[in-house]
Design an enzyme around this catalytic site. Structure first.
Site, PDB file in Angstrom:
ATOM      1  N   THR A   1      23.091  72.973 -43.160  1.00 45.02           N
ATOM      2  CA  THR A   1      21.904  72.402 -42.396  1.00 45.02           C
ATOM      3  C   THR A   1      20.252  72.426 -43.194  1.00 45.02           C
ATOM      4  OG1 THR A   1      20.766  71.469 -40.669  1.00 45.02           O
ATOM      5  CG2 THR A   1      20.830  73.685 -40.904  1.00 45.02           C
ATOM      6  N   ASP A   2      19.485  71.191 -43.876  1.00 46.30           N
ATOM      7  CA  ASP A   2      18.262  70.849 -44.130  1.00 46.30           C
ATOM      8  C   ASP A   2      17.023  71.880 -43.416  1.00 46.30           C
ATOM      9  OD1 ASP A   2      17.641  69.465 -41.732  1.00 46.30           O
ATOM     10  OD2 ASP A   2      17.545  67.439 -42.934  1.00 46.30           O
ATOM     11  N   GLU A   3      17.313  71.936 -42.406  1.00 50.08           N
ATOM     12  CA  GLU A   3      16.555  72.828 -41.057  1.00 50.08           C
ATOM     13  C   GLU A   3      16.676  74.292 -41.477  1.00 50.08           C
ATOM     14  OE1 GLU A   3      16.818  71.875 -36.599  1.00 50.08           O
ATOM     15  OE2 GLU A   3      17.697  70.410 -37.025  1.00 50.08           O
TER      16      GLU A   3
ATOM     17  N   TYR B   1      17.771  78.278 -34.369  1.00 48.63           N
ATOM     18  CA  TYR B   1      19.385  77.945 -35.007  1.00 48.63           C
ATOM     19  C   TYR B   1      19.308  77.886 -35.928  1.00 48.63           C
ATOM     20  CZ  TYR B   1      21.839  74.041 -37.575  1.00 48.63           C
ATOM     21  OH  TYR B   1      22.583  73.288 -38.014  1.00 48.63           O
TER      22      TYR B   1
ATOM     23  N   LYS C   1      21.422  79.433 -39.242  1.00 49.94           N
ATOM     24  CA  LYS C   1      21.624  78.831 -40.485  1.00 49.94           C
ATOM     25  C   LYS C   1      21.349  79.663 -41.959  1.00 49.94           C
ATOM     26  CE  LYS C   1      24.697  76.003 -40.300  1.00 49.94           C
ATOM     27  NZ  LYS C   1      25.959  75.969 -40.350  1.00 49.94           N
TER      28      LYS C   1
HETATM   29  P1  NAD Z   1      28.770  70.848 -33.257  1.00 47.38           P
HETATM   30  O1  NAD Z   1      28.722  71.783 -32.363  1.00 47.38           O
HETATM   31  O2  NAD Z   1      29.136  69.671 -32.929  1.00 47.38           O
HETATM   32  O3  NAD Z   1      30.490  71.636 -33.648  1.00 47.38           O
HETATM   33  C1  NAD Z   1      30.643  73.352 -33.887  1.00 47.38           C
HETATM   34  C2  NAD Z   1      32.053  73.137 -33.703  1.00 47.38           C
HETATM   35  O4  NAD Z   1      32.096  74.855 -33.845  1.00 47.38           O
HETATM   36  C3  NAD Z   1      32.581  73.345 -32.185  1.00 47.38           C
HETATM   37  O5  NAD Z   1      33.683  72.296 -32.326  1.00 47.38           O
HETATM   38  C4  NAD Z   1      32.978  74.563 -31.548  1.00 47.38           C
HETATM   39  O6  NAD Z   1      33.438  75.144 -30.560  1.00 47.38           O
HETATM   40  C5  NAD Z   1      32.731  75.456 -32.834  1.00 47.38           C
HETATM   41  N1  NAD Z   1      32.796  76.583 -33.188  1.00 47.38           N
HETATM   42  C6  NAD Z   1      31.937  77.800 -32.297  1.00 47.38           C
HETATM   43  N2  NAD Z   1      31.715  78.689 -32.495  1.00 47.38           N
HETATM   44  C7  NAD Z   1      32.908  78.889 -33.139  1.00 47.38           C
HETATM   45  C8  NAD Z   1      33.259  80.088 -33.697  1.00 47.38           C
HETATM   46  N3  NAD Z   1      32.518  81.342 -33.392  1.00 47.38           N
HETATM   47  N4  NAD Z   1      34.477  79.846 -34.269  1.00 47.38           N
HETATM   48  C9  NAD Z   1      35.083  78.933 -34.492  1.00 47.38           C
HETATM   49  N5  NAD Z   1      34.306  77.577 -33.455  1.00 47.38           N
HETATM   50  C10 NAD Z   1      33.523  77.573 -32.991  1.00 47.38           C
HETATM   51  O7  NAD Z   1      28.393  70.727 -35.200  1.00 47.38           O
HETATM   52  P2  NAD Z   1      28.416  70.092 -35.732  1.00 47.38           P
HETATM   53  O8  NAD Z   1      27.073  68.611 -35.194  1.00 47.38           O
HETATM   54  O9  NAD Z   1      30.122  69.093 -36.268  1.00 47.38           O
HETATM   55  O10 NAD Z   1      28.070  70.987 -36.771  1.00 47.38           O
HETATM   56  C11 NAD Z   1      29.004  70.964 -37.831  1.00 47.38           C
HETATM   57  C12 NAD Z   1      28.557  71.966 -39.064  1.00 47.38           C
HETATM   58  O11 NAD Z   1      27.642  70.798 -39.731  1.00 47.38           O
HETATM   59  C13 NAD Z   1      27.097  73.353 -38.227  1.00 47.38           C
HETATM   60  O12 NAD Z   1      27.919  74.667 -39.137  1.00 47.38           O
HETATM   61  C14 NAD Z   1      25.805  72.676 -38.563  1.00 47.38           C
HETATM   62  O13 NAD Z   1      24.747  73.610 -38.846  1.00 47.38           O
HETATM   63  C15 NAD Z   1      26.063  71.800 -39.442  1.00 47.38           C
HETATM   64  N6  NAD Z   1      25.308  70.378 -39.327  1.00 47.38           N
HETATM   65  C16 NAD Z   1      24.864  69.872 -38.847  1.00 47.38           C
HETATM   66  C17 NAD Z   1      24.229  68.157 -39.265  1.00 47.38           C
HETATM   67  C18 NAD Z   1      23.629  67.958 -37.493  1.00 47.38           C
HETATM   68  O14 NAD Z   1      23.327  66.630 -37.714  1.00 47.38           O
HETATM   69  N7  NAD Z   1      25.128  67.643 -36.478  1.00 47.38           N
HETATM   70  C19 NAD Z   1      24.162  68.673 -39.842  1.00 47.38           C
HETATM   71  C20 NAD Z   1      23.478  69.364 -41.117  1.00 47.38           C
HETATM   72  C21 NAD Z   1      24.028  70.735 -41.183  1.00 47.38           C
HETATM   73  O1  DAU Z   2      18.825  67.782 -39.270  1.00 46.51           O
HETATM   74  C1  DAU Z   2      20.031  68.770 -39.059  1.00 46.51           C
HETATM   75  C2  DAU Z   2      20.291  69.121 -37.836  1.00 46.51           C
HETATM   76  O2  DAU Z   2      20.120  67.605 -37.031  1.00 46.51           O
HETATM   77  C3  DAU Z   2      21.039  69.824 -37.655  1.00 46.51           C
HETATM   78  O3  DAU Z   2      21.132  70.535 -38.897  1.00 46.51           O
HETATM   79  C4  DAU Z   2      21.248  69.800 -36.137  1.00 46.51           C
HETATM   80  O4  DAU Z   2      22.589  71.005 -36.151  1.00 46.51           O
HETATM   81  C5  DAU Z   2      21.467  68.804 -35.562  1.00 46.51           C
HETATM   82  O5  DAU Z   2      21.739  69.411 -33.851  1.00 46.51           O
HETATM   83  C6  DAU Z   2      20.534  68.373 -35.257  1.00 46.51           C
HETATM   84  O6  DAU Z   2      19.018  68.813 -35.333  1.00 46.51           O
HETATM   85  P1  DAU Z   2      17.747  68.255 -34.503  1.00 46.51           P
HETATM   86  O7  DAU Z   2      17.419  68.928 -34.008  1.00 46.51           O
HETATM   87  O8  DAU Z   2      17.080  67.650 -35.440  1.00 46.51           O
HETATM   88  O9  DAU Z   2      18.773  67.027 -33.693  1.00 46.51           O
HETATM   89  P2  DAU Z   2      18.957  66.421 -32.532  1.00 46.51           P
HETATM   90  O10 DAU Z   2      19.690  65.548 -31.800  1.00 46.51           O
HETATM   91  O11 DAU Z   2      18.253  67.570 -31.229  1.00 46.51           O
HETATM   92  O12 DAU Z   2      16.780  65.608 -32.228  1.00 46.51           O
HETATM   93  C7  DAU Z   2      16.287  64.934 -33.335  1.00 46.51           C
HETATM   94  C8  DAU Z   2      15.254  64.463 -32.711  1.00 46.51           C
HETATM   95  O13 DAU Z   2      15.313  63.911 -31.621  1.00 46.51           O
HETATM   96  C9  DAU Z   2      13.860  65.846 -32.565  1.00 46.51           C
HETATM   97  O14 DAU Z   2      13.430  65.370 -33.042  1.00 46.51           O
HETATM   98  C10 DAU Z   2      14.297  66.381 -31.015  1.00 46.51           C
HETATM   99  C11 DAU Z   2      14.020  64.867 -30.919  1.00 46.51           C
HETATM  100  N1  DAU Z   2      14.635  64.474 -29.219  1.00 46.51           N
HETATM  101  C12 DAU Z   2      16.372  65.137 -28.875  1.00 46.51           C
HETATM  102  C13 DAU Z   2      16.240  65.244 -27.854  1.00 46.51           C
HETATM  103  C14 DAU Z   2      17.932  65.165 -27.738  1.00 46.51           C
HETATM  104  C15 DAU Z   2      14.074  64.063 -27.372  1.00 46.51           C
HETATM  105  O15 DAU Z   2      13.087  63.516 -28.472  1.00 46.51           O
HETATM  106  N2  DAU Z   2      14.808  63.973 -26.485  1.00 46.51           N
HETATM  107  C16 DAU Z   2      15.555  64.632 -26.703  1.00 46.51           C
HETATM  108  O16 DAU Z   2      16.185  64.247 -25.954  1.00 46.51           O
END
Ligand code: NAD
Ligand code: DAU
Length: 353
Positions: free
Chosen positions: A132-134, A158, A162
């Protein structure tokens, strides 16, 4: 054969679906099925002999090693993680366990397997870690976007977990020569996004007539990428990425949260107007800010574009329209994921919302 971990979550399930649509190489999909993993995401693959689902933990060394050896896996794509920042603030333990210990055990199993491969297979093998970019921390308003050279400054449990996993992956390349690739992507959105995250939560709450919670002043900036563009980037890096390198993935789509929420409200006003004729924007409610809330993320994806020729297919406008339509067309999916554990989480996080 490739092994995908976390393939019943949001991005992993999109990746598996797109992978099988794009070619004929089979996938083993290993997922623990936490609250975030949902086999309904994979319903379209029912009966597909190219897809095998295994319920399991990335921390289970023996299981992973057995899967790798029995199936002569040629690549692992690691999506499995605890992914929600707010949950990591309420309870970091699971994040340490899966994102750090789990990644470590997975790497150990992969290392054992890889060491035992014949030379040609060893050279062709890949371990792609999805991050992730975080991990880069928070940017000032006018600062240039994160490049791969930006120092790691994770601010939440988180992102710290990561970051630790990224460092382990890097170390396994440097120390053991494991052929790894890492991608660091910005915020994704699209189908199968669990409605604890901003975009699906807003769509869900809007249609349910509930408040639309904005943390703090809503001027935090995120850089949005349609999930299928993230998946195509991962496929490209897996195919042609340079070993040991990291690639930032993003679509140059920075938006303040409040603007995203207003865009969603306007789209819902058009596609599914409220019965009383009022805008969904009237449901916007400012709530307490997230502790340690990162102000701005922005990804510089020029390395991926320049070296590997990757480009996103969607703009924010086209991607968000597809996303809203998907949620409107799939109320049953939303209904099924928003029972039980979901309601308990919403009660804890938002109180009365
Ligand atoms: P998600 O939470 O929707 O899915 C995560 C999956 O991992 C789930 O299906 C969960 O059951 C599985 N999991 C959790 N713990 C596990 C374990 N110990 N063993 C096997 N499976 C397990 O997450 P996502 O949003 O699909 O993110 C997927 C990946 O991409 C993560 O590594 C996250 O850090 C990364 N990522 C997410 C975003 C985003 O915006 N969602 C952006 C950049 C990177
Ligand atoms: O940047 C990549 C990341 O993006 C991933 O690594 C994470 O897995 C993914 O969850 C996401 O993280 P964020 O914290 O940026 O996403 P989230 O959707 O939780 O929140 C997006 C923005 O919106 C953040 O600034 C918090 C804000 N927010 C979120 C929720 C859930 C609100 O203002 N209200 C809300 O109820």
């Amino acid at each position: 054969m490739i092994l995908v971990t976390g393939g019943a979550g949001f991005i992993g399930s999109n990746f598996v679906i797109d992978w099988l649509a794009a070619g004929d190489e089979p996938v083993i999909n290993l997922d623990k099925l936490t609250y975030a993993g949902n086999l309904e995401n994979l319903q379209g693959l029912a009966g597909d002999p190219q897809h095998r689902f295994v319920r399991g933990d990335i921390a289970d060394y023996d299981l992973i090693l057995e899967l790798l050896q029995q199936n002569r896996v040629r690549a692992v794509v690691n999506f499995a993680a605890e992914s929600h920042v707010d949950r990591s603030i309420h309870g970091p333990e699971d994040f340490i366990q899966t994102n750090i210990v789990g990644t470590f055990r997975l790497l150990e199993a992969v290392r054992t397997y890889w060491n035992g491969l014949p030379a040609d297979d060893k050279a062709a093998f890949r371990f792609l870690h999805v991050s992730t970019d975080e991990v880069y921390g928070s940017l000032e308003k006018e600062a240039p976007a994160f490049t791969e050279q930006h120092r790691y400054e994770p601010n939440s449990p988180y992102s710290a977990s990561k970051a630790a996993s990224d460092h382990l992956v890097r170390a396994y390349h440097h120390t053991y020569g494991l052929p790894v690739l890492t991608t660091n992507c910005s915020n994704n959105y699209g189908p199968y996004h669990f409605p604890e995250k901003l975009i699906p939560l807003i769509i869900h709450n809007a249609l349910a007539g509930k408040p639309l919670p904005i943390y703090g002043d809503g001027q935090q900036v995120r850089d949005w990428l349609y999930v299928k563009d993230h998946c195509s980037a991962i496929r490209r890096v897996l195919e042609a990425g340079r070993l040991g390198e990291t690639y930032n993935v993003g679509g140059w789509n920075e938006k303040p949260n409040l603007e995203v929420v207003h865009t969603l409200c306007a789209m819902l006003d058009e596609l599914s107007p409220r019965a009383d004729g009022a805008s969904y924007a009237s449901q916007i409610t400012f709530v307490a800010d997230r502790p340690g809330h990162d102000r701005r993320y922005a990804i510089d994806a020029s390395k991926l574009e320049r070296e590997l020729g990757w480009k996103p297919a969607e703009t924010f406008e086209t991607g968000i329209r597809k996303t809203v339509r998907w949620y409107l067309d799939n109320p049953q999916w939303v209904h099924n994921v928003t029972s039980g554990a979901y309601r308990e989480w919403v009660g804890r996080q938002y109180g009365e919302v």
